[in-house]
Write a protein that holds these residues in place. Structure first.
Motif, PDB file in Angstrom:
ATOM      1  N   SER A 149      -1.476  -2.582   9.465  1.00 29.92           N
ATOM      2  CA  SER A 149      -0.849  -0.798   9.064  1.00 29.92           C
ATOM      3  C   SER A 149       0.082  -2.027   7.453  1.00 29.92           C
ATOM      4  CB  SER A 149       0.798  -0.849   9.592  1.00 29.92           C
ATOM      5  OG  SER A 149       1.658  -1.369   9.990  1.00 29.92           O
ATOM      6  N   ALA A 150       0.191  -2.398   7.535  1.00 33.13           N
ATOM      7  CA  ALA A 150       1.239  -3.514   5.997  1.00 33.13           C
ATOM      8  C   ALA A 150      -0.183  -3.942   4.878  1.00 33.13           C
ATOM      9  CB  ALA A 150       1.759  -4.433   6.740  1.00 33.13           C
ATOM     10  N   HIS A 151      -1.141  -4.303   5.809  1.00 30.61           N
ATOM     11  CA  HIS A 151      -2.011  -4.698   4.696  1.00 30.61           C
ATOM     12  C   HIS A 151      -2.206  -3.036   3.781  1.00 30.61           C
ATOM     13  CE1 HIS A 151      -3.573  -9.167   5.499  1.00 30.61           C
ATOM     14  NE2 HIS A 151      -2.320  -8.505   6.008  1.00 30.61           N
ATOM     15  N   LEU A 152      -2.972  -2.276   5.151  1.00 31.32           N
ATOM     16  CA  LEU A 152      -3.395  -0.454   3.965  1.00 31.32           C
ATOM     17  C   LEU A 152      -2.311  -0.100   3.532  1.00 31.32           C
ATOM     18  CD1 LEU A 152      -5.600   0.849   4.083  1.00 31.32           C
ATOM     19  CD2 LEU A 152      -4.480   2.292   6.575  1.00 31.32           C
ATOM     20  N   SER A 163       6.563  -6.715  -6.379  1.00 30.99           N
ATOM     21  CA  SER A 163       6.335  -8.140  -5.552  1.00 30.99           C
ATOM     22  C   SER A 163       7.926  -9.137  -4.563  1.00 30.99           C
ATOM     23  CB  SER A 163       7.321  -9.343  -7.072  1.00 30.99           C
ATOM     24  OG  SER A 163       8.791  -8.406  -7.174  1.00 30.99           O
ATOM     25  N   MET A 164       8.676  -7.495  -4.070  1.00 32.18           N
ATOM     26  CA  MET A 164       8.995  -7.908  -2.840  1.00 32.18           C
ATOM     27  C   MET A 164       7.823  -7.700  -1.487  1.00 32.18           C
ATOM     28  SD  MET A 164      12.995  -6.479  -3.836  1.00 32.18           S
ATOM     29  CE  MET A 164      13.777  -6.905  -2.276  1.00 32.18           C
ATOM     30  N   MET A 165       7.251  -6.973  -2.188  1.00 29.97           N
ATOM     31  CA  MET A 165       6.598  -5.938  -0.630  1.00 29.97           C
ATOM     32  C   MET A 165       5.639  -7.175  -0.617  1.00 29.97           C
ATOM     33  SD  MET A 165       8.060  -3.534  -0.061  1.00 29.97           S
ATOM     34  CE  MET A 165       9.215  -1.566  -0.462  1.00 29.97           C
ATOM     35  N   PHE A 182       9.498 -14.928  10.888  1.00 31.90           N
ATOM     36  CA  PHE A 182       8.437 -14.262   9.984  1.00 31.90           C
ATOM     37  C   PHE A 182       8.928 -12.615   9.740  1.00 31.90           C
ATOM     38  CE2 PHE A 182       6.885 -18.340  10.016  1.00 31.90           C
ATOM     39  CZ  PHE A 182       6.471 -18.160   8.794  1.00 31.90           C
ATOM     40  N   PHE A 183       8.004 -11.799  11.004  1.00 33.37           N
ATOM     41  CA  PHE A 183       7.994  -9.845  10.793  1.00 33.37           C
ATOM     42  C   PHE A 183       9.356  -9.840  10.534  1.00 33.37           C
ATOM     43  CE2 PHE A 183       4.146  -8.628  13.064  1.00 33.37           C
ATOM     44  CZ  PHE A 183       3.710 -10.057  12.650  1.00 33.37           C
ATOM     45  N   GLY A 184      10.889 -10.797  10.758  1.00 35.29           N
ATOM     46  CA  GLY A 184      12.267  -9.916  10.834  1.00 35.29           C
ATOM     47  C   GLY A 184      12.363 -10.076   9.371  1.00 35.29           C
ATOM     48  N   LEU A 185      11.789 -11.167   8.353  1.00 37.52           N
ATOM     49  CA  LEU A 185      12.191 -11.603   7.381  1.00 37.52           C
ATOM     50  C   LEU A 185      11.540 -10.492   6.363  1.00 37.52           C
ATOM     51  CD1 LEU A 185      11.819 -15.705   6.355  1.00 37.52           C
ATOM     52  CD2 LEU A 185      14.429 -13.643   5.734  1.00 37.52           C
ATOM     53  N   ALA A 186      10.251 -10.364   7.040  1.00 40.79           N
ATOM     54  CA  ALA A 186       9.486  -8.817   5.855  1.00 40.79           C
ATOM     55  C   ALA A 186      10.332  -8.669   6.490  1.00 40.79           C
ATOM     56  CB  ALA A 186       8.456  -8.720   6.427  1.00 40.79           C
ATOM     57  N   LEU A 187      10.753  -7.192   7.397  1.00 44.84           N
ATOM     58  CA  LEU A 187      10.997  -5.696   7.865  1.00 44.84           C
ATOM     59  C   LEU A 187      13.129  -6.226   6.750  1.00 44.84           C
ATOM     60  CD1 LEU A 187      11.978  -3.910   8.955  1.00 44.84           C
ATOM     61  CD2 LEU A 187      13.074  -5.183  11.066  1.00 44.84           C
ATOM     62  N   VAL A 188      12.800  -7.578   6.530  1.00 47.99           N
ATOM     63  CA  VAL A 188      14.866  -7.349   5.500  1.00 47.99           C
ATOM     64  C   VAL A 188      14.354  -6.891   3.660  1.00 47.99           C
ATOM     65  CG1 VAL A 188      16.829  -8.745   5.237  1.00 47.99           C
ATOM     66  CG2 VAL A 188      15.761  -8.524   7.750  1.00 47.99           C
ATOM     67  N   ILE A 189      13.204  -7.791   4.025  1.00 53.12           N
ATOM     68  CA  ILE A 189      12.548  -7.424   2.170  1.00 53.12           C
ATOM     69  C   ILE A 189      12.363  -6.158   2.198  1.00 53.12           C
ATOM     70  CG2 ILE A 189      11.143  -8.188   0.841  1.00 53.12           C
ATOM     71  CD1 ILE A 189      10.963 -11.431   2.167  1.00 53.12           C
ATOM     72  N   VAL A 212       4.019  -8.650   2.654  1.00 53.66           N
ATOM     73  CA  VAL A 212       2.969  -8.719   3.250  1.00 53.66           C
ATOM     74  C   VAL A 212       3.057 -10.083   3.445  1.00 53.66           C
ATOM     75  CG1 VAL A 212       0.564  -7.773   3.587  1.00 53.66           C
ATOM     76  CG2 VAL A 212       3.067  -5.703   2.369  1.00 53.66           C
ATOM     77  N   VAL A 213       2.916 -11.287   2.678  1.00 51.21           N
ATOM     78  CA  VAL A 213       2.666 -12.647   3.106  1.00 51.21           C
ATOM     79  C   VAL A 213       3.088 -12.772   4.495  1.00 51.21           C
ATOM     80  CG1 VAL A 213       1.692 -14.570   1.973  1.00 51.21           C
ATOM     81  CG2 VAL A 213       1.593 -12.692   0.061  1.00 51.21           C
ATOM     82  N   LEU A 214       4.583 -12.300   4.434  1.00 54.51           N
ATOM     83  CA  LEU A 214       5.314 -12.931   5.320  1.00 54.51           C
ATOM     84  C   LEU A 214       4.411 -12.370   6.932  1.00 54.51           C
ATOM     85  CD1 LEU A 214       8.979 -12.854   4.185  1.00 54.51           C
ATOM     86  CD2 LEU A 214       7.744 -14.779   4.722  1.00 54.51           C
ATOM     87  N   ILE A 215       4.332 -11.510   6.928  1.00 56.31           N
ATOM     88  CA  ILE A 215       4.151 -10.477   8.070  1.00 56.31           C
ATOM     89  C   ILE A 215       2.565 -11.230   8.617  1.00 56.31           C
ATOM     90  CG2 ILE A 215       2.985  -8.421   8.754  1.00 56.31           C
ATOM     91  CD1 ILE A 215       4.870  -7.061   7.184  1.00 56.31           C
ATOM     92  N   THR A 216       1.631 -11.819   6.975  1.00 58.11           N
ATOM     93  CA  THR A 216       0.365 -12.717   7.422  1.00 58.11           C
ATOM     94  C   THR A 216       0.524 -13.998   7.585  1.00 58.11           C
ATOM     95  OG1 THR A 216      -0.505 -10.548   5.804  1.00 58.11           O
ATOM     96  CG2 THR A 216      -2.008 -12.928   6.331  1.00 58.11           C
ATOM     97  N   ILE A 217       1.245 -14.540   7.482  1.00 58.47           N
ATOM     98  CA  ILE A 217       1.666 -16.001   8.143  1.00 58.47           C
ATOM     99  C   ILE A 217       1.902 -15.744   9.802  1.00 58.47           C
ATOM    100  CG2 ILE A 217       2.878 -17.721   7.681  1.00 58.47           C
ATOM    101  CD1 ILE A 217       3.442 -17.576   4.784  1.00 58.47           C
ATOM    102  N   GLY A 218       3.179 -14.454   9.580  1.00 57.14           N
ATOM    103  CA  GLY A 218       3.128 -14.826  10.975  1.00 57.14           C
ATOM    104  C   GLY A 218       2.231 -14.293  11.557  1.00 57.14           C
TER     105      GLY A 218
END
Ligand code: HEM
Length: 149
Positions: A53-56, A89-91, A121-128, A95-101
């Motif tokens: 969903s994030a990649h889309l 840049s933030m998004m 990793f997903f938590g940090l992405a959510l905050v961003i 998305v990179v953090l979600i991919t790494i997680g």
């Protein structure tokens, strides 16, 4: 309706899918981590669907970047700067953090360690992502927090 308008609506509405999935995935991973639970097939699927969903959303955004009038203004203006640089840049980082997680959750780790990687990793992405959406409303008064109204 132009391609731009269709994509703009899709990108605007899709945020809820990404956010709801991300919140669910983080809650699941956190309870798995804290409760020392094994990493189930259900966990794996939820994390994968969240990643997709994030990649889309990223792909919708990337095309919008070239179509939107909001990315074609001067950098000296806080609103254009938000759309030209800050949003992307933030998004992208999120998305990179979600991919790494998600990638880390596949490594031969114990269940708890997988849950921990996803939580962080997903938590940090959510905050961003949430921070970027708040910044959007501040920089561009034509946008609302919830996408309507
Ligand atoms: C998970 C990632 C993302 C989320 C949650 C997200 C969320 C949003 C939201 C809520 C809006 C406002 C839509 C509205 O109500 O009008 C928006 C607009 C926009 N996004 Fe994203 N976005 C993401 C990623 C990206 C990326 C990676 C790019 C570019 C490469 C991008 C480019 C844009 C552009 C150009 C607009 C302005 C569209 C317009 O109104 O003309 N987005 N995004």
């Amino acid at each position: 309706m132009s391609i731009y308008e269709i994509l703009k609506s899709a990108h605007s509405g899709w945020r809820y899918i990404v956010l709801v999935l991300l919140v669910l995935a983080v809650i699941n991973a956190l309870t798995g981590w804290m409760g020392n639970k094994s990493y189930t097939e259900g966990n794996r699927k939820l994390n994968l669907i969240t990643l997709i969903s994030a990649h889309l959303q990223f792909v919708f955004g990337l095309v919008l970047y070239f179509l939107s009038p909001l990315t074609k203004g001067p950098m000296g203006d806080a609103m254009y700067r938000y759309w030209k640089v800050e949003h992307v840049s933030m998004m992208l980082i999120a998305v990179v953090l979600i991919t790494i997680g998600n990638a880390k959750s596949k490594k031969g780790l114990a269940g708890t360690a997988k849950h921990k990687s996803v939580t962080i990793f997903f938590g940090l992405a959510l905050v961003i992502i949430v921070a970027a959406i708040f910044m959007m409303v501040k920089a561009d008064p034509s946008k609302t927090l919830l996408g309507f109204g």
